[in-house]
Design a protein around this motif. Structure first.
Motif, PDB file in Angstrom:
ATOM      1  N   VAL A 189      46.021   2.980 -25.907  1.00  0.00           N
ATOM      2  CA  VAL A 189      47.276   2.690 -26.596  1.00  0.00           C
ATOM      3  C   VAL A 189      47.239   3.390 -27.953  1.00  0.00           C
ATOM      4  O   VAL A 189      46.256   3.255 -28.690  1.00  0.00           O
ATOM      5  CB  VAL A 189      47.465   1.176 -26.804  1.00  0.00           C
ATOM      6  CG1 VAL A 189      48.774   0.895 -27.540  1.00  0.00           C
ATOM      7  CG2 VAL A 189      47.432   0.456 -25.464  1.00  0.00           C
ATOM      8  N   THR A 190      48.266   4.127 -28.262  1.00  0.00           N
ATOM      9  CA  THR A 190      48.297   4.822 -29.549  1.00  0.00           C
ATOM     10  C   THR A 190      49.413   4.283 -30.428  1.00  0.00           C
ATOM     11  O   THR A 190      50.469   3.858 -29.919  1.00  0.00           O
ATOM     12  CB  THR A 190      48.476   6.338 -29.357  1.00  0.00           C
ATOM     13  OG1 THR A 190      49.721   6.592 -28.699  1.00  0.00           O
ATOM     14  CG2 THR A 190      47.335   6.921 -28.536  1.00  0.00           C
ATOM     15  N   GLN A 191      49.159   4.303 -31.721  1.00  0.00           N
ATOM     16  CA  GLN A 191      50.143   3.840 -32.687  1.00  0.00           C
ATOM     17  C   GLN A 191      50.179   4.828 -33.853  1.00  0.00           C
ATOM     18  O   GLN A 191      49.144   5.310 -34.303  1.00  0.00           O
ATOM     19  CB  GLN A 191      49.788   2.458 -33.249  1.00  0.00           C
ATOM     20  CG  GLN A 191      50.012   1.315 -32.275  1.00  0.00           C
ATOM     21  CD  GLN A 191      49.788  -0.030 -32.928  1.00  0.00           C
ATOM     22  OE1 GLN A 191      48.808  -0.710 -32.618  1.00  0.00           O
ATOM     23  NE2 GLN A 191      50.684  -0.426 -33.817  1.00  0.00           N
ATOM     24  N   THR A 192      51.388   5.086 -34.322  1.00  0.00           N
ATOM     25  CA  THR A 192      51.542   5.920 -35.507  1.00  0.00           C
ATOM     26  C   THR A 192      52.600   5.307 -36.414  1.00  0.00           C
ATOM     27  O   THR A 192      53.531   4.643 -35.925  1.00  0.00           O
ATOM     28  CB  THR A 192      51.979   7.354 -35.132  1.00  0.00           C
ATOM     29  OG1 THR A 192      53.184   7.300 -34.364  1.00  0.00           O
ATOM     30  CG2 THR A 192      50.888   8.067 -34.359  1.00  0.00           C
ATOM     31  N   CYS A 221      50.552  -3.041 -31.601  1.00  0.00           N
ATOM     32  CA  CYS A 221      51.219  -3.117 -30.326  1.00  0.00           C
ATOM     33  C   CYS A 221      50.147  -3.221 -29.252  1.00  0.00           C
ATOM     34  O   CYS A 221      48.985  -2.844 -29.467  1.00  0.00           O
ATOM     35  CB  CYS A 221      52.168  -1.948 -30.076  1.00  0.00           C
ATOM     36  SG  CYS A 221      51.386  -0.453 -29.496  1.00  0.00           S
ATOM     37  N   ALA A 222      50.520  -3.777 -28.144  1.00  0.00           N
ATOM     38  CA  ALA A 222      49.632  -3.906 -26.999  1.00  0.00           C
ATOM     39  C   ALA A 222      50.433  -3.549 -25.759  1.00  0.00           C
ATOM     40  O   ALA A 222      51.667  -3.595 -25.770  1.00  0.00           O
ATOM     41  CB  ALA A 222      49.079  -5.318 -26.897  1.00  0.00           C
ATOM     42  N   SER A 223      49.727  -3.179 -24.706  1.00  0.00           N
ATOM     43  CA  SER A 223      50.434  -2.904 -23.462  1.00  0.00           C
ATOM     44  C   SER A 223      49.708  -3.559 -22.294  1.00  0.00           C
ATOM     45  O   SER A 223      48.513  -3.874 -22.377  1.00  0.00           O
ATOM     46  CB  SER A 223      50.585  -1.394 -23.237  1.00  0.00           C
ATOM     47  OG  SER A 223      49.359  -0.772 -22.873  1.00  0.00           O
ATOM     48  N   TYR A 231      46.080  -4.595 -23.756  1.00  0.00           N
ATOM     49  CA  TYR A 231      45.262  -3.580 -24.415  1.00  0.00           C
ATOM     50  C   TYR A 231      45.943  -3.236 -25.735  1.00  0.00           C
ATOM     51  O   TYR A 231      47.100  -2.826 -25.749  1.00  0.00           O
ATOM     52  CB  TYR A 231      45.124  -2.346 -23.523  1.00  0.00           C
ATOM     53  CG  TYR A 231      44.388  -2.652 -22.243  1.00  0.00           C
ATOM     54  CD1 TYR A 231      45.073  -3.099 -21.118  1.00  0.00           C
ATOM     55  CD2 TYR A 231      43.006  -2.523 -22.173  1.00  0.00           C
ATOM     56  CE1 TYR A 231      44.394  -3.409 -19.949  1.00  0.00           C
ATOM     57  CE2 TYR A 231      42.321  -2.831 -21.001  1.00  0.00           C
ATOM     58  CZ  TYR A 231      43.021  -3.278 -19.902  1.00  0.00           C
ATOM     59  OH  TYR A 231      42.354  -3.590 -18.751  1.00  0.00           O
ATOM     60  N   PHE A 232      45.190  -3.425 -26.811  1.00  0.00           N
ATOM     61  CA  PHE A 232      45.769  -3.264 -28.138  1.00  0.00           C
ATOM     62  C   PHE A 232      45.566  -1.852 -28.680  1.00  0.00           C
ATOM     63  O   PHE A 232      44.530  -1.215 -28.449  1.00  0.00           O
ATOM     64  CB  PHE A 232      45.126  -4.255 -29.115  1.00  0.00           C
ATOM     65  CG  PHE A 232      45.636  -5.661 -28.960  1.00  0.00           C
ATOM     66  CD1 PHE A 232      45.162  -6.485 -27.945  1.00  0.00           C
ATOM     67  CD2 PHE A 232      46.597  -6.166 -29.836  1.00  0.00           C
ATOM     68  CE1 PHE A 232      45.637  -7.781 -27.798  1.00  0.00           C
ATOM     69  CE2 PHE A 232      47.072  -7.465 -29.706  1.00  0.00           C
ATOM     70  CZ  PHE A 232      46.594  -8.278 -28.686  1.00  0.00           C
ATOM     71  N   GLY A 233      46.565  -1.407 -29.418  1.00  0.00           N
ATOM     72  CA  GLY A 233      46.430  -0.163 -30.156  1.00  0.00           C
ATOM     73  C   GLY A 233      45.663  -0.390 -31.448  1.00  0.00           C
ATOM     74  O   GLY A 233      45.309  -1.525 -31.772  1.00  0.00           O
TER      75      GLY A 233
END
Lengths: 114, 114
Positions: A4-7, A91-93, A104-106
């Motif tokens: 999981v990616t976060q920006t 965020c998580a997915s 699954y967390f970013g």
């Protein structure tokens, strides 16, 4: 690495401003969840999207909104920012949208409102 | 509504000792109980989970027990090591009026003293 990616990773802004946080779920996951974690606090659930549709709402302020796009990435919009909005936003997915699945967390976006 | 309580909020143990974190849940229909570990400044990660068709599950030094009658479940860490120091979140599956979700406990900050 959860997939999981976060920006962005960090964001510094001023009160009254608006920011957008972005999340890309793991490949194949249809659900995205947003959480807010203030200093020394737990995970406050904000909102969940499943396959482009809003599925569940938690303690999300009216100043906050989110959406999930056809490519399944999601954005969390925070407006009229206040000092108290400073927090780590995760965020998580998950594959589906039920509570019986691993999330699954970013890596999170750390927001600082000055 | 649904609620997950977690105790203690902070826990300090000597390296090599055992640590136990307990959680209670309110929704008797809950059937999935994950545990997440969050190291300082990092993302929460699933470390173990249990479903209601079993009473205990072990993975090396970590074990989780579930008592459905009493509606509580516990995380047991044996032979603790400094790298076990983190915040641990329990969670339980629950159902609101219209959706199926995971509810997180408030977290336990575990410190392992070398």
């Amino acid at each position: 690495d959860s997939g999981v990616t976060q920006t962005p990773k960090h964001l510094i802004t001023a009160t009254g401003q608006r920011v957008t946080l972005r999340c890309s779920p793991r490949s194949g996951d249809l659900s995205v969840y947003w959480y807010q974690q203030s200093l020394d606090q737990g995970l406050q659930f904000l909102i969940q999207y499943y396959n482009g549709e809003e599925r569940a709402k938690g303690n999300i302020l009216e100043r906050f909104s989110a959406q999930q796009f056809p490519d399944l990435h999601s954005e969390l919009n925070l407006s009229s920012l206040e000092l108290g909005d400073s927090a780590l936003y995760f965020c998580a997915s998950s594959v589906g949208g039920t509570g019986g699945e691993t999330q699954y967390f970013g890596p999170g976006t750390r927001l600082l409102v000055l | 509504g649904e609620n997950v309580e977690q105790h203690p909020s902070t826990l300090s143990v000597q390296e090599g000792d055992s640590a136990v974190i307990k959680c209670t849940y309110s929704d008797s229909a809950s059937n999935y109980f994950p545990w997440y570990k969050q190291e300082l400044g990092k993302r929460p990660q699933l470390i173990i989970d249990i479903r209601s068709n079993v009473g205990e599950k072990k993975d090396q030094r970590i074990a989780v027990t579930l008592n459905k009658t009493a509606k509580h479940f516990s995380l047991h860490i044996t032979e603790t090591q400094p790298e076990d120091s983190a915040v641990y979140f329990c969670a339980a599956r629950g159902w609101a009026t219209s959706y199926d979700k995971v509810i997180f406990g408030p977290g336990t900050s575990l410190s392992v003293i070398p």
